[in-house]
Design a protein around this motif. Structure first.
Motif, PDB file in Angstrom:
ATOM      1  N   ASN A 296      37.717 -18.568   4.813  1.00 18.95           N
ATOM      2  CA  ASN A 296      37.892 -19.502   3.700  1.00 18.95           C
ATOM      3  C   ASN A 296      36.801 -19.325   2.649  1.00 18.95           C
ATOM      4  O   ASN A 296      37.058 -19.446   1.449  1.00 18.95           O
ATOM      5  N   ALA A 297      35.573 -19.045   3.105  1.00 18.02           N
ATOM      6  CA  ALA A 297      34.474 -18.808   2.165  1.00 18.02           C
ATOM      7  C   ALA A 297      34.721 -17.537   1.354  1.00 18.02           C
ATOM      8  O   ALA A 297      34.411 -17.485   0.158  1.00 18.02           O
ATOM      9  N   GLN A 298      35.271 -16.532   1.990  1.00 20.23           N
ATOM     10  CA  GLN A 298      35.552 -15.273   1.293  1.00 20.23           C
ATOM     11  C   GLN A 298      36.648 -15.426   0.248  1.00 20.23           C
ATOM     12  O   GLN A 298      36.696 -14.682  -0.727  1.00 20.23           O
ATOM     13  N   ARG A 299      37.530 -16.396   0.460  1.00 22.95           N
ATOM     14  CA  ARG A 299      38.630 -16.603  -0.482  1.00 22.95           C
ATOM     15  C   ARG A 299      38.223 -17.438  -1.699  1.00 22.95           C
ATOM     16  O   ARG A 299      38.938 -17.471  -2.696  1.00 22.95           O
ATOM     17  N   MET A 300      37.096 -18.113  -1.623  1.00 26.49           N
ATOM     18  CA  MET A 300      36.649 -18.949  -2.743  1.00 26.49           C
ATOM     19  C   MET A 300      36.214 -18.085  -3.924  1.00 26.49           C
ATOM     20  O   MET A 300      35.692 -16.982  -3.754  1.00 26.49           O
ATOM     21  N   ALA A 301      36.413 -18.607  -5.122  1.00 22.90           N
ATOM     22  CA  ALA A 301      35.910 -17.924  -6.313  1.00 22.90           C
ATOM     23  C   ALA A 301      34.383 -17.854  -6.256  1.00 22.90           C
ATOM     24  O   ALA A 301      33.733 -18.709  -5.651  1.00 22.90           O
ATOM     25  N   ARG A 302      33.822 -16.828  -6.861  1.00 22.30           N
ATOM     26  CA  ARG A 302      32.368 -16.643  -6.818  1.00 22.30           C
ATOM     27  C   ARG A 302      31.625 -17.850  -7.355  1.00 22.30           C
ATOM     28  O   ARG A 302      30.624 -18.302  -6.776  1.00 22.30           O
ATOM     29  N   GLU A 303      32.107 -18.379  -8.494  1.00 21.58           N
ATOM     30  CA  GLU A 303      31.453 -19.540  -9.088  1.00 21.58           C
ATOM     31  C   GLU A 303      31.508 -20.739  -8.151  1.00 21.58           C
ATOM     32  O   GLU A 303      30.527 -21.482  -8.034  1.00 21.58           O
ATOM     33  N   GLU A 304      32.630 -20.933  -7.485  1.00 26.83           N
ATOM     34  CA  GLU A 304      32.788 -22.085  -6.594  1.00 26.83           C
ATOM     35  C   GLU A 304      31.861 -21.993  -5.391  1.00 26.83           C
ATOM     36  O   GLU A 304      31.243 -22.985  -4.987  1.00 26.83           O
ATOM     37  N   LEU A 305      31.753 -20.794  -4.806  1.00 27.93           N
ATOM     38  CA  LEU A 305      30.877 -20.623  -3.644  1.00 27.93           C
ATOM     39  C   LEU A 305      29.418 -20.786  -4.042  1.00 27.93           C
ATOM     40  O   LEU A 305      28.628 -21.399  -3.309  1.00 27.93           O
ATOM     41  N   THR A 306      29.064 -20.267  -5.193  1.00 30.36           N
ATOM     42  CA  THR A 306      27.696 -20.440  -5.693  1.00 30.36           C
ATOM     43  C   THR A 306      27.395 -21.913  -5.941  1.00 30.36           C
ATOM     44  O   THR A 306      26.300 -22.401  -5.660  1.00 30.36           O
ATOM     45  N   GLU A 307      28.385 -22.626  -6.454  1.00 30.67           N
ATOM     46  CA  GLU A 307      28.221 -24.055  -6.718  1.00 30.67           C
ATOM     47  C   GLU A 307      27.988 -24.832  -5.426  1.00 30.67           C
ATOM     48  O   GLU A 307      27.148 -25.738  -5.373  1.00 30.67           O
ATOM     49  N   VAL A 308      28.687 -24.464  -4.370  1.00 28.61           N
ATOM     50  CA  VAL A 308      28.500 -25.119  -3.078  1.00 28.61           C
ATOM     51  C   VAL A 308      27.074 -24.910  -2.576  1.00 28.61           C
ATOM     52  O   VAL A 308      26.418 -25.852  -2.092  1.00 28.61           O
ATOM     53  N   ILE A 309      26.575 -23.687  -2.687  1.00 31.64           N
ATOM     54  CA  ILE A 309      25.203 -23.383  -2.246  1.00 31.64           C
ATOM     55  C   ILE A 309      24.199 -24.239  -2.997  1.00 31.64           C
ATOM     56  O   ILE A 309      23.297 -24.845  -2.410  1.00 31.64           O
ATOM     57  N   LEU A 310      24.360 -24.316  -4.318  1.00 33.24           N
ATOM     58  CA  LEU A 310      23.426 -25.094  -5.129  1.00 33.24           C
ATOM     59  C   LEU A 310      23.513 -26.585  -4.816  1.00 33.24           C
ATOM     60  O   LEU A 310      22.492 -27.275  -4.749  1.00 33.24           O
ATOM     61  N   LYS A 311      24.710 -27.086  -4.619  1.00 35.71           N
ATOM     62  CA  LYS A 311      24.859 -28.504  -4.301  1.00 35.71           C
ATOM     63  C   LYS A 311      24.155 -28.861  -3.000  1.00 35.71           C
ATOM     64  O   LYS A 311      23.509 -29.910  -2.892  1.00 35.71           O
ATOM     65  N   LEU A 312      24.279 -27.994  -1.998  1.00 32.40           N
ATOM     66  CA  LEU A 312      23.606 -28.247  -0.723  1.00 32.40           C
ATOM     67  C   LEU A 312      22.090 -28.240  -0.896  1.00 32.40           C
ATOM     68  O   LEU A 312      21.384 -29.091  -0.340  1.00 32.40           O
ATOM     69  N   LEU A 313      21.576 -27.295  -1.672  1.00 32.40           N
ATOM     70  CA  LEU A 313      20.130 -27.221  -1.880  1.00 32.40           C
ATOM     71  C   LEU A 313      19.619 -28.430  -2.658  1.00 32.40           C
ATOM     72  O   LEU A 313      18.563 -28.982  -2.339  1.00 32.40           O
ATOM     73  N   VAL A 314      20.372 -28.843  -3.678  1.00 34.12           N
ATOM     74  CA  VAL A 314      19.987 -30.030  -4.445  1.00 34.12           C
ATOM     75  C   VAL A 314      19.963 -31.261  -3.548  1.00 34.12           C
ATOM     76  O   VAL A 314      19.053 -32.096  -3.611  1.00 34.12           O
ATOM     77  N   ALA A 315      20.979 -31.370  -2.676  1.00 32.72           N
ATOM     78  CA  ALA A 315      21.115 -32.559  -1.818  1.00 32.72           C
ATOM     79  C   ALA A 315      19.979 -32.700  -0.820  1.00 32.72           C
ATOM     80  O   ALA A 315      19.703 -33.805  -0.340  1.00 32.72           O
ATOM     81  N   TRP A 316      19.295 -31.599  -0.481  1.00 34.29           N
ATOM     82  CA  TRP A 316      18.246 -31.654   0.532  1.00 34.29           C
ATOM     83  C   TRP A 316      16.837 -31.752  -0.049  1.00 34.29           C
ATOM     84  O   TRP A 316      15.861 -31.859   0.702  1.00 34.29           O
ATOM     85  N   GLY A 317      16.699 -31.749  -1.361  1.00 34.83           N
ATOM     86  CA  GLY A 317      15.364 -31.816  -1.962  1.00 34.83           C
ATOM     87  C   GLY A 317      14.601 -33.070  -1.576  1.00 34.83           C
ATOM     88  O   GLY A 317      13.542 -33.001  -0.941  1.00 34.83           O
ATOM     89  N   ASP A 318      15.114 -34.229  -1.918  1.00 41.10           N
ATOM     90  CA  ASP A 318      14.439 -35.495  -1.629  1.00 41.10           C
ATOM     91  C   ASP A 318      14.363 -35.828  -0.142  1.00 41.10           C
ATOM     92  O   ASP A 318      13.303 -36.244   0.351  1.00 41.10           O
ATOM     93  N   PRO A 319      15.448 -35.689   0.622  1.00 41.84           N
ATOM     94  CA  PRO A 319      15.391 -36.050   2.048  1.00 41.84           C
ATOM     95  C   PRO A 319      14.308 -35.318   2.818  1.00 41.84           C
ATOM     96  O   PRO A 319      13.589 -35.934   3.615  1.00 41.84           O
ATOM     97  N   LEU A 320      14.140 -34.029   2.585  1.00 37.24           N
ATOM     98  CA  LEU A 320      13.139 -33.278   3.350  1.00 37.24           C
ATOM     99  C   LEU A 320      11.724 -33.650   2.940  1.00 37.24           C
ATOM    100  O   LEU A 320      10.807 -33.661   3.764  1.00 37.24           O
ATOM    101  N   TRP A 321      11.528 -33.959   1.663  1.00 35.73           N
ATOM    102  CA  TRP A 321      10.195 -34.380   1.225  1.00 35.73           C
ATOM    103  C   TRP A 321       9.815 -35.715   1.861  1.00 35.73           C
ATOM    104  O   TRP A 321       8.704 -35.882   2.374  1.00 35.73           O
ATOM    105  N   HIS A 322      10.729 -36.661   1.844  1.00 31.59           N
ATOM    106  CA  HIS A 322      10.439 -37.964   2.445  1.00 31.59           C
ATOM    107  C   HIS A 322      10.337 -37.862   3.966  1.00 31.59           C
ATOM    108  O   HIS A 322       9.570 -38.609   4.590  1.00 31.59           O
ATOM    109  N   PHE A 323      11.085 -36.950   4.549  1.00 29.91           N
ATOM    110  CA  PHE A 323      10.981 -36.704   5.993  1.00 29.91           C
ATOM    111  C   PHE A 323       9.578 -36.210   6.342  1.00 29.91           C
ATOM    112  O   PHE A 323       8.969 -36.662   7.317  1.00 29.91           O
TER     113      PHE A 323
END
Length: 230
Positions: free
Chosen positions: A101-128
């Motif tokens: 399923n990841a291979q079938r995603m458009a390049r922009e969409e897969l890149t967007e998923v990676i960035l969203k995950l990284l953005v989502a973990w910025g604050d939680p890990l710092w406060h952790f």
């Protein structure tokens, strides 16, 4: 005659060595860049991908180590593992299920998923990390590893943004990803949910997501530069 030539040869060899050394020193000290600015050491897209993939692998390894330590601390009995709540704050981010399923995603969409995950973990890990640093029940190992994870997420995000800049410059992707990497507001509806998570749950979720990030980066690289180690 041969005796007179030896000093000259030695001087010539010394000069060659000095020139080579100075060039290597300049190359080593030059900052890396994607667009060939003055004074930069330009990296290829394949090199940039290799760097972020290696970085993500180290980050996932650290999350494994810390998760194992917390598992021993919180769950001395293996029978308790199945009772742990695992509602991750990133569950609302739609991620591809499985490699195909990841291979079938458009390049922009897969890149967007990676960035969203990284953005989502910025604050939680710092406060952790802040939580562990003030908790004397945990060793310095835990506190140091939590800080390292927090820093690595930040650095990996910057590395992925460099990959995106390079792909845009080469015309591989469009400009639709322009502000995503720096826009924290994109995840505002779910950004506060991590505060309700327990430390062990947070580590479990980060270990899961860091594995996803690593795999998605590998898939993206092999789709774009398959001739380099795929």
């Amino acid at each position: 005659m041969s005796g007179q030539m030896r000093p000259a040869c030695s001087v010539w060899l010394l000069l060659v060595c000095l020139v080579l050394y100075s060039r290597l020193k300049v190359a080593a000290s030059a900052p890396t860049c994607t667009n060939g600015q003055a004074g930069c050491h330009v990296l290829s897209l394949a090199n940039l991908f290799d760097r972020v993939i290696q970085h993500s692998a180290r980050m996932h390894g650290i999350s494994n180590d810390l998760h194992s330590e917390f598992e021993l601390y919180f769950l001395p009995s293996k029978n308790q593992i199945g009772r742990v709540s695992r509602n991750c704050h990133t569950s609302t981010i739609l991620t591809p299920n499985g490699k195909e399923n990841a291979q079938r995603m458009a390049r922009e969409e897969l890149t967007e998923v990676i960035l969203k995950l990284l953005v989502a973990w910025g604050d939680p890990l710092w406060h952790f990390h802040q939580s562990l640093a003030h908790n004397h029940e945990f060793s310095n190992f835990s506190s140091n590893k939590s800080l390292e994870m927090s820093d690595m997420v930040h650095e990996l995000r910057k590395g992925v943004q460099k990959v995106i800049e390079k792909m845009k410059m080469l015309g591989i992707i469009g400009n639709s990803l322009g502000g995503l990497g720096s826009s924290e507001s994109l995840l505002a509806p779910v950004s506060a949910e991590w505060r309700l998570m327990k430390d062990y749950d947070l580590l479990y979720c980060f270990r899961r997501d860091s594995s996803k990030i690593q795999n998605y980066l590998k898939i993206l690289k092999c789709r774009i530069v398959p001739e380099h180690g795929c």
